[in-house]
Design an enzyme around this catalytic site. Structure first.
Site, short mmCIF file in Angstrom:
data_model
loop_
_atom_site.label_atom_id
_atom_site.label_comp_id
_atom_site.label_asym_id
_atom_site.label_seq_id
_atom_site.Cartn_x
_atom_site.Cartn_y
_atom_site.Cartn_z
CG HIS A 135 -2.12 -0.85 1.09
ND1 HIS A 135 -2.11 -2.19 1.44
CD2 HIS A 135 -3.37 -0.60 0.63
CE1 HIS A 135 -3.30 -2.71 1.20
NE2 HIS A 135 -4.09 -1.76 0.72
CE LYS A 139 -4.18 -0.30 4.61
NZ LYS A 139 -5.43 0.40 4.99
#
Length: 238
Positions: A135, A139
């Site tokens: 990600h 995040k």
């Protein structure tokens, strides 16, 4: 539909744009600083709320929606240790919640196929199973909620495994989940089965946040009028 957005980050902005394009109305968009205003809304002006905030805020937001009679879609991850408490409150207050770690239709089909493949692959112990997720660097939680849902699907089919660890592992008793944070990657999830002879992979790559936002709007269109705690399997009839 009259939608209240709880959380107004990148996902909230994307949901707003797509919801307006579908003819829905956004009656409010609450930032972290506006959280105290949630209790001022009611079913007189809101048909459904869509909640994308943070793990420490999600539970209070959900329960407030129950208290106000507002059905709530929640895409915040990292709070599921409180799910039993939320389920009790939902029943007590006749609330409605649809929670998903990922609202993408493609990802939820991935979950479905993941369990099917795990059920077959656990019959062949020469294949070691691992999960990997990648990600964007913004995040905060890891593993991702999506990776945890994938892991749960695998563990359901591997009774010999005792749980997961957020790292690569050679242990037969644990499922390894490798997490990487890289650039602006939207979300990549890989389930890998490896033997000395070959490797089999299930691979999902998200190209934009619009898939998540579209799924959340689909859930918001489906939930009003229902009572209880639901997931994407209920919505997609998987």
């Amino acid at each position: 539909m009259r939608i209240l957005l709880i959380g107004y980050g990148k996902m909230g902005h994307t949901i707003e744009r797509l919801a307006l394009a579908k003819g829905h109305q956004i009656v409010g968009a609450l930032t972290v600083e506006d959280a105290h205003k949630l209790s001022s809304y009611s079913t007189q002006e809101v048909d459904v709320a869509i909640e994308f905030t943070s793990p420490d805020a999600a539970v209070n937001n959900i329960i407030t929606c129950f208290e106000k009679g507002i059905p709530v879609i929640c895409g915040t991850t990292g709070w599921l240790q409180h799910l039993p408490q939320v389920e009790v409150k939902c029943q007590e207050l006749n609330g409605a919640l649809l929670y998903a770690s990922n609202f993408s239709v493609g990802v939820n089909l991935f979950f479905h196929f993941n369990e099917y493949v795990a059920k077959k692959m656990q019959q062949y112990p020469e294949y070691a199973v691992q999960v990997k997720e990648i990600h964007h660097v913004h995040k905060l939680d890891q593993p991702s909620g999506t990776a945890l849902s994938i892991a749960e699907g695998i563990l359901n089919q591997y009774p010999g495994k005792q749980g997961w660890v957020n790292d690569k592992t050679a242990s037969q008793d644990l499922l390894g989940i490798e997490s990487e944070r890289e650039g602006e990657v939207v979300g990549t999830h890989i389930v890998q089965y490896t033997s000395s002879n070959d490797t089999l992979e299930l691979h999902h790559i998200a190209h934009s946040r619009e898939g998540f936002a579209s799924g959340a709007i689909l859930a918001a269109e489906w939930l009003p009028g229902k009572q209880g705690v639901f997931g994407m399997n209920d919505l997609l009839q998987l």
